[in-house]
Design a protein around this motif. Structure first.
Motif, mmCIF file in Angstrom:
data_model
loop_
_atom_site.group_PDB
_atom_site.id
_atom_site.type_symbol
_atom_site.label_atom_id
_atom_site.label_comp_id
_atom_site.label_asym_id
_atom_site.label_seq_id
_atom_site.Cartn_x
_atom_site.Cartn_y
_atom_site.Cartn_z
ATOM 1 N N VAL A 282 0.868 -1.178 0.000
ATOM 2 C CA VAL A 282 0.000 0.000 0.000
ATOM 3 C C VAL A 282 0.905 1.227 0.000
ATOM 4 O O VAL A 282 1.578 1.492 1.000
ATOM 5 N N PRO A 283 0.969 1.970 -1.107
ATOM 6 C CA PRO A 283 1.881 3.124 -1.162
ATOM 7 C C PRO A 283 1.473 4.205 -0.162
ATOM 8 O O PRO A 283 0.298 4.376 0.167
ATOM 9 N N TYR A 284 2.458 4.946 0.303
ATOM 10 C CA TYR A 284 2.185 6.087 1.167
ATOM 11 C C TYR A 284 1.583 7.227 0.345
ATOM 12 O O TYR A 284 1.956 7.449 -0.810
ATOM 13 N N VAL A 285 0.619 7.945 0.944
ATOM 14 C CA VAL A 285 -0.014 9.101 0.316
ATOM 15 C C VAL A 285 0.173 10.290 1.250
ATOM 16 O O VAL A 285 -0.130 10.195 2.444
ATOM 17 N N ASP A 286 0.685 11.391 0.704
ATOM 18 C CA ASP A 286 0.914 12.580 1.527
ATOM 19 C C ASP A 286 -0.353 13.004 2.249
ATOM 20 O O ASP A 286 -1.428 13.098 1.641
ATOM 21 N N GLY A 287 -0.231 13.209 3.546
ATOM 22 C CA GLY A 287 -1.351 13.679 4.346
ATOM 23 C C GLY A 287 -2.285 12.594 4.835
ATOM 24 O O GLY A 287 -3.204 12.878 5.610
ATOM 25 N N GLN A 288 -2.083 11.362 4.393
ATOM 26 C CA GLN A 288 -2.966 10.265 4.817
ATOM 27 C C GLN A 288 -2.298 9.472 5.937
ATOM 28 O O GLN A 288 -1.130 9.088 5.814
ATOM 29 N N PRO A 289 -3.001 9.235 7.047
ATOM 30 C CA PRO A 289 -2.399 8.474 8.155
ATOM 31 C C PRO A 289 -1.993 7.070 7.701
ATOM 32 O O PRO A 289 -2.634 6.469 6.824
ATOM 33 N N THR A 290 -0.943 6.563 8.291
ATOM 34 C CA THR A 290 -0.500 5.212 7.971
ATOM 35 C C THR A 290 0.087 4.585 9.223
ATOM 36 O O THR A 290 0.383 5.282 10.209
ATOM 37 N N VAL A 291 0.240 3.284 9.202
ATOM 38 C CA VAL A 291 0.785 2.590 10.379
ATOM 39 C C VAL A 291 2.249 2.944 10.555
ATOM 40 O O VAL A 291 2.982 3.167 9.594
ATOM 41 N N ARG A 292 2.679 2.995 11.816
ATOM 42 C CA ARG A 292 4.074 3.292 12.120
ATOM 43 C C ARG A 292 4.730 2.165 12.899
ATOM 44 O O ARG A 292 5.925 2.217 13.180
ATOM 45 N N THR A 293 3.943 1.145 13.239
ATOM 46 C CA THR A 293 4.433 0.035 14.059
ATOM 47 C C THR A 293 4.087 -1.291 13.378
ATOM 48 O O THR A 293 2.964 -1.454 12.889
ATOM 49 N N PRO A 294 4.999 -2.252 13.312
ATOM 50 C CA PRO A 294 4.666 -3.566 12.761
ATOM 51 C C PRO A 294 3.557 -4.244 13.572
ATOM 52 O O PRO A 294 3.533 -4.150 14.797
ATOM 53 N N ILE A 295 2.652 -4.919 12.858
ATOM 54 C CA ILE A 295 1.497 -5.565 13.490
ATOM 55 C C ILE A 295 1.348 -6.970 12.915
ATOM 56 O O ILE A 295 1.543 -7.180 11.716
ATOM 57 N N ILE A 296 0.975 -7.895 13.775
ATOM 58 C CA ILE A 296 0.585 -9.236 13.352
ATOM 59 C C ILE A 296 -0.853 -9.459 13.788
ATOM 60 O O ILE A 296 -1.204 -9.182 14.941
ATOM 61 N N GLY A 297 -1.681 -9.930 12.892
ATOM 62 C CA GLY A 297 -3.028 -10.329 13.267
ATOM 63 C C GLY A 297 -2.975 -11.638 14.035
ATOM 64 O O GLY A 297 -2.242 -12.552 13.668
ATOM 65 N N ALA A 298 -3.758 -11.728 15.110
ATOM 66 C CA ALA A 298 -3.682 -12.916 15.965
ATOM 67 C C ALA A 298 -4.412 -14.110 15.372
ATOM 68 O O ALA A 298 -3.974 -15.245 15.506
ATOM 69 N N LYS A 299 -5.543 -13.893 14.735
ATOM 70 C CA LYS A 299 -6.324 -15.007 14.191
ATOM 71 C C LYS A 299 -7.344 -14.443 13.218
ATOM 72 O O LYS A 299 -8.279 -13.782 13.651
ATOM 73 N N PRO A 300 -7.104 -14.671 11.914
ATOM 74 C CA PRO A 300 -5.988 -15.386 11.292
ATOM 75 C C PRO A 300 -4.712 -14.563 11.338
ATOM 76 O O PRO A 300 -4.753 -13.346 11.508
ATOM 77 N N GLU A 301 -3.590 -15.256 11.170
ATOM 78 C CA GLU A 301 -2.306 -14.567 11.253
ATOM 79 C C GLU A 301 -1.916 -13.983 9.897
ATOM 80 O O GLU A 301 -1.953 -14.663 8.879
ATOM 81 N N PHE A 302 -1.550 -12.726 9.894
ATOM 82 C CA PHE A 302 -1.000 -12.028 8.739
ATOM 83 C C PHE A 302 -0.185 -10.874 9.300
ATOM 84 O O PHE A 302 -0.188 -10.623 10.511
ATOM 85 N N VAL A 303 0.537 -10.168 8.440
ATOM 86 C CA VAL A 303 1.515 -9.199 8.912
ATOM 87 C C VAL A 303 1.323 -7.857 8.217
ATOM 88 O O VAL A 303 1.051 -7.795 7.012
ATOM 89 N N ILE A 304 1.465 -6.778 8.990
ATOM 90 C CA ILE A 304 1.422 -5.411 8.476
ATOM 91 C C ILE A 304 2.756 -4.765 8.858
ATOM 92 O O ILE A 304 3.066 -4.642 10.040
ATOM 93 N N THR A 305 3.544 -4.364 7.860
ATOM 94 C CA THR A 305 4.870 -3.813 8.143
ATOM 95 C C THR A 305 5.074 -2.486 7.416
ATOM 96 O O THR A 305 4.960 -2.440 6.185
ATOM 97 N N PRO A 306 5.377 -1.403 8.134
ATOM 98 C CA PRO A 306 5.716 -0.141 7.465
ATOM 99 C C PRO A 306 7.135 -0.216 6.893
ATOM 100 O O PRO A 306 8.101 -0.394 7.629
#
Length: 432
Positions: A282-306
């Motif tokens: 997901v590309p960064y867009v100026d002025g749009q909030p985005t995640v700043r911390t890595p996250i793992i979903g607990a169930k189901p498991e998947f990963v969100i990484t800035p």
């Protein structure tokens, strides 16, 4: 660099595989003063080192195969957003691997595999610190809290046992409330059930650049590199190893899923399967909030990484043939899963979707060590989704083995290739 002059002496070591494992091994061996040749097929975008989630998962001591898998199997196989997919065709084509995988869900084997993984993961952070400093990679590795976020109370409860196993092996993890999690990452939805936090986690902001710069550091240190698709090994009578058209005194096989076919040439049929994963960016867009911390979903498991170029949404597991056609809905579903635990962050770039194969052995343990039936050959493959995490410690082990020094981790069972040819099975023929 890297053409071997006809009639010149053999390389001290040939390393087959230009992913993160192979590059780490080659760099450490070159730093030890050895003449090293790194051989790569030259298709980095297909490799797990290019497309992984970027996390250094030092606390992931549990193997993939556990007794809990059986109760979860119907949901895992049939649910539309299941993190695991084993198509019916795989049950036929990969039946021997799946049978071994099922056998490794025995509690005694899970305990054995957990202890073995922990023995590699415990020294991994220090090994990565040494490697990153020596190869000048520290700017690509970021320290950060890592959140494991549970959408529901059921997900929170189901995650606690595995968290407790990680704690028993020394990982510091705290269970925190939703409000505490949102203080760390404000984009987490206010209606999630809760979270766990690894307060001293690490991730890379660009896995592909990390691998590329490690290879560049190896070459700058005087290492040789070559593009070649190695199809065979041959133990020569003079004690050297013929690696395709190259000759070396020793050879390290770190070719990921390709290691299986290479080792068939010396009579080893390794049960290595493709644990295929996907990502979208997901590309960064100026002025749009985005995640700043890595996250793992607990169930189901998947990963969100800035990452540097955007937010990477990664995960899912397919046990399939590595040449099976991609199922891109596996990548597209990651956005919907992410927005169950975080607020919308924008639209993924369709051009950036990726699929690649993690090389997995049925006991969830890598193959690391000298191959008894071909003593000039050292295995360094099969790290499943922990290749990035274990690269530096694997490289230190391989360097110790090549130089006949004491390895930092015991290299007998359970990491030996020979573990797949014991228990009454017919041993493979000796190479040469």
């Amino acid at each position: 660099m890297g053409d071997q002059v006809s009639g010149s002496r053999p390389y001290d070591v040939a390393v087959v595989g230009g992913g993160i494992i192979g590059c780490a091994c080659a760099f450490n061996l070159r730093r030890a003063g050895l003449g090293v040749l790194l051989i790569d097929r030259g298709v980095p975008s297909n490799a797990a080192s290019w497309g992984n989630a970027g996390h250094f998962a030092y606390g992931e001591v549990l193997p993939l195969a556990t007794p809990a898998l059986w109760a979860q199997m119907p949901r895992l196989l049939l649910a539309r957003h299941s993190p695991l997919r084993i198509p019916l065709s795989s049950f036929w084509t990969l039946a021997p691997w799946l049978a071994r995988f099922a056998g490794n869900t025995r509690p005694s084997q899970v305990e054995r595999a957990t202890s073995a993984l922990a023995s590699l993961l415990a020294p991994a952070p220090a090994a990565w610190r040494r490697l990153a400093e020596a190869a000048h990679l520290t700017d690509l590795i970021r320290a950060s809290p890592l959140l494991v976020v549970a959408r529901s109370q059921a997900a929170l409860v189901s995650k606690r046992p595995s968290i407790e196993v990680s704690r028993r092996h020394g990982t510091v993890i705290d269970e925190i409330s939703t409000s505490e999690a949102r203080q760390i990452e404000p984009l987490i939805r206010p209606d999630v059930a809760g979270a766990f936090v690894y307060r001293q986690a690490q991730y890379t902001t660009d896995p592909a650049k990390l691998t590329r710069r490690l290879k560049e550091a190896y070459v700058e240190a005087g290492g040789h590199a070559a593009l070649d698709d190695i199809g065979m090994l041959e133990a020569s009578g003079d004690g050297t190893v013929k690696v395709g058209s190259w000759v070396a005194r020793q050879c390290v096989i770190a070719a990921g899923i390709g290691s299986r076919d290479i080792l068939k040439s010396i009579g080893l049929d390794i049960p290595l399967a493709a644990e295929r994963g996907y990502h979208i960016m997901v590309p960064y867009v100026d002025g749009q909030p985005t995640v700043r911390t890595p996250i793992i979903g607990a169930k189901p498991e998947f990963v969100i990484t800035p990452m540097d170029e955007g937010v990477r949404l990664a995960g899912t597991v397919e046990i399939v043939r590595e040449d099976a056609a991609p199922r891109w809905q596996r990548a597209r579903m990651l956005k919907a899963l992410a927005e169950q635990i975080i607020q919308p962050i924008g639209e993924p770039s369709d051009e950036s979707k990726w699929v690649g194969c993690r090389p997995s052995l049925p006991d969830s343990l890598p193959a690391i060590g000298r191959i008894a039936r071909a003593p000039g050959v050292i295995a360094a493959f099969g790290h499943q989704h922990l290749g990035l995490t274990m690269a530096a410690v694997t490289a230190e082990i391989v360097a110790a083995l090549v130089q006949l020094k004491g390895a930092p981790v015991r290299m007998e069972e359970p990491f030996a290739v020979e573990r797949f040819f014991n228990s009454g099975r017919r041993a493979p023929p000796k190479a040469g």
